[in-house]
Motif scaffolding. Sequence first.
Motif, PDB file in Angstrom:
ATOM      1  N   HIS A   1       0.953  -1.257  -0.040  1.00  0.00           N
ATOM      2  CA  HIS A   1       0.036   0.168   0.019  1.00  0.00           C
ATOM      3  C   HIS A   1       0.804   1.455   0.052  1.00  0.00           C
ATOM      4  O   HIS A   1       2.015   1.160   0.580  1.00  0.00           O
ATOM      5  CB  HIS A   1      -0.933   0.030   1.172  1.00  0.00           C
ATOM      6  CG  HIS A   1      -2.204   1.199   1.349  1.00  0.00           C
ATOM      7  ND1 HIS A   1      -1.812   2.433   1.481  1.00  0.00           N
ATOM      8  CD2 HIS A   1      -3.288   0.837   0.888  1.00  0.00           C
ATOM      9  CE1 HIS A   1      -2.886   2.955   1.599  1.00  0.00           C
ATOM     10  NE2 HIS A   1      -3.699   2.162   0.997  1.00  0.00           N
TER      11      HIS A   1
ATOM     12  N   ASP B   1       0.820   4.177   1.239  1.00  0.00           N
ATOM     13  CA  ASP B   1       0.732   4.473   2.685  1.00  0.00           C
ATOM     14  C   ASP B   1       1.325   3.878   3.645  1.00  0.00           C
ATOM     15  O   ASP B   1       1.763   4.313   4.930  1.00  0.00           O
ATOM     16  CB  ASP B   1      -0.607   5.122   3.163  1.00  0.00           C
ATOM     17  CG  ASP B   1      -1.149   6.484   2.091  1.00  0.00           C
ATOM     18  OD1 ASP B   1      -0.552   6.806   1.470  1.00  0.00           O
ATOM     19  OD2 ASP B   1      -2.399   6.494   2.269  1.00  0.00           O
TER      20      ASP B   1
ATOM     21  N   THR C   1       3.015   5.399   7.207  1.00  0.00           N
ATOM     22  CA  THR C   1       2.265   5.316   8.159  1.00  0.00           C
ATOM     23  C   THR C   1       2.561   4.538   9.329  1.00  0.00           C
ATOM     24  O   THR C   1       2.641   4.934  10.561  1.00  0.00           O
ATOM     25  CB  THR C   1       0.957   4.721   7.635  1.00  0.00           C
ATOM     26  OG1 THR C   1       0.318   5.238   6.853  1.00  0.00           O
ATOM     27  CG2 THR C   1      -0.031   4.367   9.129  1.00  0.00           C
TER      28      THR C   1
END
Length: 89
Positions: free
Chosen positions: A24, A26, A30
Motif C-alpha cells: 500500500h 501509505d 504510516t
Amino acid sequence: MSEEQKELMEFPCRFPIKVMGEQHPDFHPTIFEVVRVHAPDLDITDIVARDSSSGRYVSLTVTVTAVSREQLDDIYRALSSHALVKFAL
C-alpha cells in the motif's frame, strides 16, 4: 526477585520490530508515524523494507532505540491495532 532482576533486556538498546502488511502506498509512511509517536528519535533510515516474492506484501524492519519495556509494549499495541498491519513481531 526484584523487578529489576527479572528484566532480561538492558535499556536503552536498539530493538528491531518486524511489521508486515499488504503493499500500500501509505504503509511505510504510516508505520513510521505510528512508531514515532512512541519513539520520537526514530529516523526514516531506521526502517528497512522488503517485498514478498509475489509483491503482494511488504515487511518492514523498524529498529528503535528502546528505553523501557513499557515503550516497546506501547509500540506493539499501536502497531497491532492499526488497520494496515497484518503482523507485528
